[in-house]
Motif scaffolding. Structure first.
Motif, PDB file in Angstrom:
ATOM      1  N   ARG A  47      -5.992  -6.379 -14.011  1.00 36.78           N
ATOM      2  CA  ARG A  47      -4.567  -6.229 -13.716  1.00 36.78           C
ATOM      3  C   ARG A  47      -3.869  -7.570 -13.880  1.00 36.78           C
ATOM      4  N   LYS A  48      -2.713  -7.537 -14.523  1.00 36.68           N
ATOM      5  CA  LYS A  48      -1.917  -8.737 -14.735  1.00 36.68           C
ATOM      6  C   LYS A  48      -0.586  -8.596 -14.017  1.00 36.68           C
ATOM      7  N   ASN A  49      -0.059  -9.730 -13.548  1.00 36.22           N
ATOM      8  CA  ASN A  49       1.246  -9.726 -12.901  1.00 36.22           C
ATOM      9  C   ASN A  49       2.111 -10.833 -13.495  1.00 36.22           C
ATOM     10  N   ALA A  50       3.246 -11.089 -12.863  1.00 34.58           N
ATOM     11  CA  ALA A  50       4.180 -12.080 -13.406  1.00 34.58           C
ATOM     12  C   ALA A  50       3.564 -13.469 -13.481  1.00 34.58           C
ATOM     13  N   ASP A  51       2.619 -13.762 -12.619  1.00 34.56           N
ATOM     14  CA  ASP A  51       1.980 -15.078 -12.633  1.00 34.56           C
ATOM     15  C   ASP A  51       0.882 -15.196 -13.687  1.00 34.56           C
ATOM     16  N   SER A  52       0.152 -14.117 -13.906  1.00 37.44           N
ATOM     17  CA  SER A  52      -1.033 -14.199 -14.772  1.00 37.44           C
ATOM     18  C   SER A  52      -0.809 -13.683 -16.186  1.00 37.44           C
ATOM     19  N   TYR A  53       0.275 -12.945 -16.425  1.00 36.98           N
ATOM     20  CA  TYR A  53       0.453 -12.343 -17.747  1.00 36.98           C
ATOM     21  C   TYR A  53       0.904 -13.371 -18.791  1.00 36.98           C
ATOM     22  N   ARG A  54       0.324 -13.261 -19.986  1.00 32.93           N
ATOM     23  CA  ARG A  54       0.735 -14.073 -21.128  1.00 32.93           C
ATOM     24  C   ARG A  54       0.681 -13.223 -22.401  1.00 32.93           C
ATOM     25  N   LEU A  55       1.654 -13.434 -23.277  1.00 29.75           N
ATOM     26  CA  LEU A  55       1.665 -12.805 -24.596  1.00 29.75           C
ATOM     27  C   LEU A  55       1.706 -13.911 -25.646  1.00 29.75           C
ATOM     28  N   THR A  56       0.707 -13.917 -26.514  1.00 27.60           N
ATOM     29  CA  THR A  56       0.589 -14.961 -27.530  1.00 27.60           C
ATOM     30  C   THR A  56       0.966 -14.422 -28.902  1.00 27.60           C
ATOM     31  N   GLY A  93       3.955   0.344 -15.122  1.00 29.13           N
ATOM     32  CA  GLY A  93       2.812   0.241 -14.228  1.00 29.13           C
ATOM     33  C   GLY A  93       1.524   0.019 -15.004  1.00 29.13           C
ATOM     34  N   HIS A  94       0.491  -0.334 -14.287  1.00 25.48           N
ATOM     35  CA  HIS A  94      -0.791  -0.642 -14.931  1.00 25.48           C
ATOM     36  C   HIS A  94      -1.325   0.525 -15.755  1.00 25.48           C
TER      37      HIS A  94
END
Length: 241
Positions: A75-84, A181-182
């Motif tokens: 699960r990703k949230n605003a702190d852990s999510y990244r799009l490269t 949502g997830h």
């Protein structure tokens, strides 16, 4: 396609959970919208632990089926999510969720069509046009296609560069007028409005610009690379856009 096929591995859902889900499924047919939304969340969570795909066959308020090709998905949230965004670009970029939300958003309402047959009409999606992100990355002249990867560690997809630049292709942050949502592939997924839903990769984490189309997960297993609704995969469904 991670919205349309049952997962292959994992721990089966227990009998008590499954029977409870059946009861909630029946309730969802007549429940108020608030209960239906709760039912969707429940089914999504149960499907994460159900390699049989049985939970995907149960009725729910939104009409969607919840599947993954991975045994588990972080699960990703605003702190852990990244799009490269990388590959054949002059400006490789990594976006946070806040970065994506700060960009101009596009909202569209289309039917969602699964290649396995189910359809959810008039579904709102909202997000950043993929073409905007590609323009910001400065795609090189030798580029011809896009490869998408996901943080489930398994799923991949592809589009030609011309397809990716269509106005109805989004890096989506919202669906049905709420944050993704997830279970629906959040916090960020791809949305390709005119194609079967397996092209709309869940849990999007990478956009790589390439010099040729590289077939995605289900395309390597026999699905059409160009997945236009009603004009591919041997199906004649009505177009979604």
């Amino acid at each position: 396609m991670n919205d349309e096929r049952p997962p292959q591995r994992g721990t089966p859902v227990g009998r008590r959970v499954f029977l409870g889900t059946l009861g909630l499924g029946a309730l969802g047919v007549v429940a108020a919208p608030r209960l239906q939304r709760g039912l969707e969340d429940f089914l999504g969570g149960a499907a994460d632990k159900d390699p049989t795909g049985l939970t995907g066959l149960l009725p729910n308020g939104g009409g969607f089926r919840y599947y993954s090709v991975a045994s588990s998905v972080p699960r990703k949230n605003a702190d852990s999510y990244r799009l490269t965004i990388d590959g054949l670009v002059d400006r490789p970029t990594t976006y946070t969720l806040a970065d994506l939300k700060a960009l101009p958003q596009t909202r569209m309402v289309r039917d969602v069509q699964c290649v396995t047959g189910w359809r959810v009409p008039d579904t709102p999606f909202e997000g950043v046009r993929l073409s905007r992100l590609l323009d910001a990355a400065k795609v090189r002249p030798t580029a011809k296609a896009i490869r998408f990867t996901c943080f489930d560690g398994t799923y991949t997809e592809s589009l030609t560069l011309d397809q990716a630049r269509r106005a109805d292709v989004l890096v989506a942050l919202r669906m049905q007028d709420k944050d993704l949502g997830h279970s629906h592939g959040g916090p960020v997924r791809l949305y390709v409005a005119p194609m079967y839903f397996y092209k709309s990769a869940k849990w999007l984490s990478g956009i790589t610009v390439t010099d040729e189309v590289r077939p995605g997960y289900w395309e390597e297993r026999g699905y059409d690379v160009d997945a236009w609704v009603g004009r591919s995969n041997g199906r004649d469904d009505e177009p979604t856009s």
